[in-house]
Design a protein around this motif. Structure first.
Motif, PDB file in Angstrom:
ATOM      1  N   PHE A  74       7.555  -6.104   1.001  1.00 30.13           N
ATOM      2  CA  PHE A  74       7.020  -4.813   0.589  1.00 30.13           C
ATOM      3  C   PHE A  74       8.112  -3.847   0.127  1.00 30.13           C
ATOM      4  CE2 PHE A  74       5.529  -0.493   1.262  1.00 30.13           C
ATOM      5  CZ  PHE A  74       4.309  -0.507   0.597  1.00 30.13           C
ATOM      6  N   THR A 107       8.202  -2.799  -3.927  1.00 29.14           N
ATOM      7  CA  THR A 107       7.880  -1.407  -4.263  1.00 29.14           C
ATOM      8  C   THR A 107       9.099  -0.672  -4.822  1.00 29.14           C
ATOM      9  OG1 THR A 107       8.272  -0.782  -1.938  1.00 29.14           O
ATOM     10  CG2 THR A 107       5.983  -1.165  -2.620  1.00 29.14           C
ATOM     11  N   VAL A 113      -1.778   0.441  -4.648  1.00 26.99           N
ATOM     12  CA  VAL A 113      -1.607  -0.065  -3.282  1.00 26.99           C
ATOM     13  C   VAL A 113      -2.805   0.320  -2.410  1.00 26.99           C
ATOM     14  CG1 VAL A 113      -0.051  -0.034  -1.269  1.00 26.99           C
ATOM     15  CG2 VAL A 113       0.892   0.001  -3.551  1.00 26.99           C
ATOM     16  N   LEU A 140      -4.788  -2.161  -0.224  1.00 20.14           N
ATOM     17  CA  LEU A 140      -4.164  -2.770   0.958  1.00 20.14           C
ATOM     18  C   LEU A 140      -5.089  -2.862   2.170  1.00 20.14           C
ATOM     19  CD1 LEU A 140      -1.694  -3.910   2.438  1.00 20.14           C
ATOM     20  CD2 LEU A 140      -0.888  -1.568   2.764  1.00 20.14           C
ATOM     21  N   ALA A 158       3.481  -6.581  -3.356  1.00 19.10           N
ATOM     22  CA  ALA A 158       3.886  -5.799  -2.186  1.00 19.10           C
ATOM     23  C   ALA A 158       2.719  -5.624  -1.229  1.00 19.10           C
ATOM     24  CB  ALA A 158       4.415  -4.440  -2.624  1.00 19.10           C
ATOM     25  N   CYS A 181       2.271  -8.794   0.771  1.00 23.65           N
ATOM     26  CA  CYS A 181       3.341  -8.906   1.768  1.00 23.65           C
ATOM     27  C   CYS A 181       3.076  -7.987   2.958  1.00 23.65           C
ATOM     28  CB  CYS A 181       4.685  -8.557   1.138  1.00 23.65           C
ATOM     29  SG  CYS A 181       5.307  -9.767  -0.048  1.00 23.65           S
ATOM     30  N   ALA A 182       2.665  -6.757   2.675  1.00 27.39           N
ATOM     31  CA  ALA A 182       2.395  -5.806   3.750  1.00 27.39           C
ATOM     32  C   ALA A 182       1.244  -6.266   4.612  1.00 27.39           C
ATOM     33  CB  ALA A 182       2.104  -4.421   3.162  1.00 27.39           C
TER      34      ALA A 182
END
Length: 309
Positions: free
Chosen positions: A94, A98, A114, A117, A173, A176-177
């Motif tokens: 992340f 980013t 994002v 998310l 990202a 990944c988060a």
């Protein structure tokens, strides 16, 4: 005949939501502060690699000091793989993606992208924690996500939602988060929340410190860039996770993850004074609508899956 009562949040869920909101508020400043540190294509500042690795290195050193001061126990052998996946998601993936993207898009634009998310985090959490959200809960999650995507389309103008390469980095990202949040929340079930992110950062130091040193800015950087770097290092990369992982552990990953739906609009609000970006009635209207889906979603049932065998 009276209407059936909707399930209300338990005290644990309410505490988890409050902690989650604190973490999200801290994280909402991440994109504007990153933009402040990396600059723009016309006025570049720090490199994305330095910001990602430097913030992880600084937070890792602070983590090591905290673990020593508190005499934290070493992670168990069974925690090695979840810790590694947590680190890959929130220490490397992340921040790096980013930081590379933020030089090319505004903080408002990035915040909206994002914004999907929460749905990804809820999906990962449901798989990892054997939770079974009700169809109504998923409807609220999809509705909230649909709102932020619709907002992105409207703000993109007549050309539609142009998928800039930076958008692909932001979507990566997000994934990944979601993975890092899910595994970190699972570790927080039996580890102190602050220890989870601290150990993830400490085990990453052999990589983050050399890369941070190699990518150190070659020329002096202005004070605002260093201020942005300091924020993402101490708050975004470290202190914010103390509240966030505790909130996910106490309130449940699937339910608390939906608090992230307000993060794009908090980020927009912060971007106005920090970066001079505009915020109009359309943005505020979508923000209120998204927050309404969060309030509705928290009242929908989320049950544990029945174990088989």
């Amino acid at each position: 005949m009276t209407a059936p009562r909707l399930p209300t949040a338990s005290p644990h869920e309410a505490r988890g939501l409050a902690l989650g909101l604190l973490g999200v508020t801290i994280f909402a400043l991440t994109l504007p502060m990153t933009r402040l540190a990396v600059g723009t294509p016309d006025a570049p500042q720090m490199s994305g690699l330095f910001i990602a690795m430097g913030r992880a290195a600084l937070a890792g050193l602070l983590s090591g000091a905290l673990l020593l001061a508190l005499r934290a126990p070493l992670p168990q052998r069974a925690d090695a793989w979840p810790l590694l996946l947590t680190a890959l998601g929130v220490v490397f993936g992340f921040p790096l993606l980013t930081s590379l993207a933020m030089r090319h898009v505004s903080a408002v634009h990035a915040s909206v992208i994002v914004g999907v998310l929460p749905l990804a985090t809820a999906a990962v959490g449901a798989l990892l924690h054997r939770q079974r959200p009700s169809p109504a809960f998923w409807a609220c999650a999809v509705l909230g996500t649909g709102l932020v995507v619709t907002f992105a389309v409207l703000r993109s103008g007549s050309a539609g939602l142009a998928l800039h390469p930076a958008d692909l980095l932001l979507l990566g990202a997000m994934l990944c988060a979601a993975v890092g949040y899910g595994f970190g929340a699972r570790l927080s079930q039996h580890m102190r929340a602050e220890f989870v992110i601290c150990w993830a950062l400490v085990i990453s130091l052999p990589v983050t410190v050399p890369l941070a040193a190699l990518s150190w800015p070659a020329v002096p950087m202005p004070t605002p860039a260093w201020a942005g770097f300091a924020y993402v290092s101490v708050f975004s990369m470290w202190l914010g996770f103390f509240a966030w992982y505790r909130g996910l552990a106490v309130g449940g990953t699937v339910r608390v993850s939906q608090v992230q739906l307000v993060q794009p609009f908090l980020g927009m609000l912060f971007a106005v004074p920090l970066l001079g970006e505009g915020l109009d009635a359309v943005s505020l209207g979508f923000g209120l609508a998204v927050m309404a889906t969060v309030l509705l979603g928290r009242r929908m049932a989320v049950r544990a899956r029945a174990r088989t065998g």
